[in-house]
Design a protein around this motif. Sequence first.
Motif, PDB file in Angstrom:
ATOM      1  N   GLY A 252       0.723  -1.444  -0.470  1.00  0.00           N
ATOM      2  CA  GLY A 252       0.078  -0.016   0.045  1.00  0.00           C
ATOM      3  C   GLY A 252       0.459   1.380   0.662  1.00  0.00           C
ATOM      4  N   ILE A 253       2.359   1.224  -0.396  1.00  0.00           N
ATOM      5  CA  ILE A 253       3.229   2.234  -0.349  1.00  0.00           C
ATOM      6  C   ILE A 253       2.779   3.060  -1.741  1.00  0.00           C
ATOM      7  CG2 ILE A 253       5.348   2.919   0.159  1.00  0.00           C
ATOM      8  CD1 ILE A 253       5.741   0.238   2.181  1.00  0.00           C
ATOM      9  N   VAL A 254       2.978   2.396  -2.961  1.00  0.00           N
ATOM     10  CA  VAL A 254       2.712   3.049  -4.131  1.00  0.00           C
ATOM     11  C   VAL A 254       1.550   2.405  -4.756  1.00  0.00           C
ATOM     12  CG1 VAL A 254       5.085   2.799  -4.950  1.00  0.00           C
ATOM     13  CG2 VAL A 254       4.082   1.238  -5.494  1.00  0.00           C
ATOM     14  N   ARG A 255       1.083   3.001  -5.611  1.00  0.00           N
ATOM     15  CA  ARG A 255      -0.434   3.066  -6.159  1.00  0.00           C
ATOM     16  C   ARG A 255      -0.361   3.190  -8.007  1.00  0.00           C
ATOM     17  NH1 ARG A 255      -3.147   7.396  -3.782  1.00  0.00           N
ATOM     18  NH2 ARG A 255      -3.636   6.656  -1.868  1.00  0.00           N
ATOM     19  N   ARG A 256      -0.159   1.236  -8.391  1.00  0.00           N
ATOM     20  CA  ARG A 256      -0.028   1.463  -9.999  1.00  0.00           C
ATOM     21  C   ARG A 256      -1.259   2.335 -10.588  1.00  0.00           C
ATOM     22  NH1 ARG A 256       0.117  -4.332 -12.746  1.00  0.00           N
ATOM     23  NH2 ARG A 256      -2.670  -3.798 -11.980  1.00  0.00           N
ATOM     24  N   GLY A 257      -0.489   3.010 -11.576  1.00  0.00           N
ATOM     25  CA  GLY A 257      -1.642   4.263 -12.391  1.00  0.00           C
ATOM     26  C   GLY A 257      -2.061   4.418 -13.895  1.00  0.00           C
ATOM     27  N   GLU A 258      -1.962   4.647 -14.406  1.00  0.00           N
ATOM     28  CA  GLU A 258      -2.253   4.418 -15.851  1.00  0.00           C
ATOM     29  C   GLU A 258      -1.951   3.923 -16.611  1.00  0.00           C
ATOM     30  OE1 GLU A 258      -2.513   8.149 -18.377  1.00  0.00           O
ATOM     31  OE2 GLU A 258      -2.597   8.998 -16.428  1.00  0.00           O
ATOM     32  N   LYS A 259      -1.296   3.247 -17.718  1.00  0.00           N
ATOM     33  CA  LYS A 259      -0.603   2.622 -18.679  1.00  0.00           C
ATOM     34  C   LYS A 259      -0.455   3.764 -19.903  1.00  0.00           C
ATOM     35  CE  LYS A 259       0.527  -2.215 -21.037  1.00  0.00           C
ATOM     36  NZ  LYS A 259      -0.194  -3.748 -20.853  1.00  0.00           N
ATOM     37  N   ILE A 260       1.597   4.009 -19.950  1.00  0.00           N
ATOM     38  CA  ILE A 260       0.860   4.543 -21.178  1.00  0.00           C
ATOM     39  C   ILE A 260       2.239   3.784 -22.095  1.00  0.00           C
ATOM     40  CG2 ILE A 260       3.096   6.150 -21.812  1.00  0.00           C
ATOM     41  CD1 ILE A 260       1.877   7.999 -18.982  1.00  0.00           C
ATOM     42  N   SER A 261       2.080   3.404 -23.174  1.00  0.00           N
ATOM     43  CA  SER A 261       3.138   2.737 -23.938  1.00  0.00           C
ATOM     44  C   SER A 261       2.181   1.347 -23.646  1.00  0.00           C
ATOM     45  CB  SER A 261       3.842   3.034 -24.511  1.00  0.00           C
ATOM     46  OG  SER A 261       4.385   2.492 -25.838  1.00  0.00           O
TER      47      SER A 261
ATOM     48  N   ALA B 188       4.124   0.748 -20.396  1.00  0.00           N
ATOM     49  CA  ALA B 188       4.560   0.742 -19.098  1.00  0.00           C
ATOM     50  C   ALA B 188       3.985   0.851 -18.310  1.00  0.00           C
ATOM     51  CB  ALA B 188       6.031   1.795 -18.719  1.00  0.00           C
ATOM     52  N   TYR B 189       3.472   0.709 -16.887  1.00  0.00           N
ATOM     53  CA  TYR B 189       2.233   1.317 -15.475  1.00  0.00           C
ATOM     54  C   TYR B 189       2.777   2.645 -15.020  1.00  0.00           C
ATOM     55  CZ  TYR B 189      -1.283  -1.874 -16.832  1.00  0.00           C
ATOM     56  OH  TYR B 189      -1.941  -2.833 -17.203  1.00  0.00           O
ATOM     57  N   THR B 190       2.460   3.520 -14.793  1.00  0.00           N
ATOM     58  CA  THR B 190       2.847   4.688 -13.672  1.00  0.00           C
ATOM     59  C   THR B 190       2.748   4.555 -12.338  1.00  0.00           C
ATOM     60  OG1 THR B 190       0.955   5.711 -14.180  1.00  0.00           O
ATOM     61  CG2 THR B 190       2.491   5.815 -15.717  1.00  0.00           C
ATOM     62  N   TYR B 191       3.426   4.665 -11.552  1.00  0.00           N
ATOM     63  CA  TYR B 191       3.788   4.707  -9.991  1.00  0.00           C
ATOM     64  C   TYR B 191       3.728   5.652  -9.364  1.00  0.00           C
ATOM     65  CZ  TYR B 191       3.758  -0.220 -11.410  1.00  0.00           C
ATOM     66  OH  TYR B 191       3.641  -1.843 -11.998  1.00  0.00           O
ATOM     67  N   THR B 192       2.449   5.765  -8.654  1.00  0.00           N
ATOM     68  CA  THR B 192       2.389   7.249  -7.445  1.00  0.00           C
ATOM     69  C   THR B 192       2.834   6.595  -6.164  1.00  0.00           C
ATOM     70  OG1 THR B 192       0.202   7.623  -7.572  1.00  0.00           O
ATOM     71  CG2 THR B 192       1.029   8.204  -9.125  1.00  0.00           C
ATOM     72  N   PRO B 193       2.719   7.495  -5.066  1.00  0.00           N
ATOM     73  CA  PRO B 193       2.924   7.151  -4.551  1.00  0.00           C
ATOM     74  C   PRO B 193       1.629   7.519  -3.253  1.00  0.00           C
ATOM     75  CG  PRO B 193       4.254   9.609  -4.899  1.00  0.00           C
ATOM     76  CD  PRO B 193       3.540   9.356  -5.571  1.00  0.00           C
TER      77      PRO B 193
END
Length: 124
Positions: free
Chosen positions: A52-61, A63-68
Amino acid sequence: MSRTQITKCEAEVMDIVWDRGSVTINDVLEAIDRDLAYTTVLTTMRILEDKGIVRRGEKISRAYTYTPAVTREEVRLGMLHELTDRLFGGSVQSLVLSLLDSDSVSPADIAAVKRAADQAERRR
């Protein structure tokens, strides 16, 4: 607040995530100070997501993005509480006195602790 523990490798990755706000695995690979395999960073990111420390976000191309999902301070405080409980029987006083007794504490560190203690006392 949860007392989430992170490893040294997880902390290295999280420093990059916290500093940048949003990253891909390749962003971390480019920014990290040592050679790590893509799969190592991916596994680390998945562990951080499970904690629960990062959230997987949107997929760009591809690759997924990760945010805190938590702040650096939340993790620091959680680990500090765990350290205090585990090594000092929950005694903050023992922790602080042990730190002050350390050879690595400078006179400037002691002065800063005194100022912080005075401010904390005034707030209470």
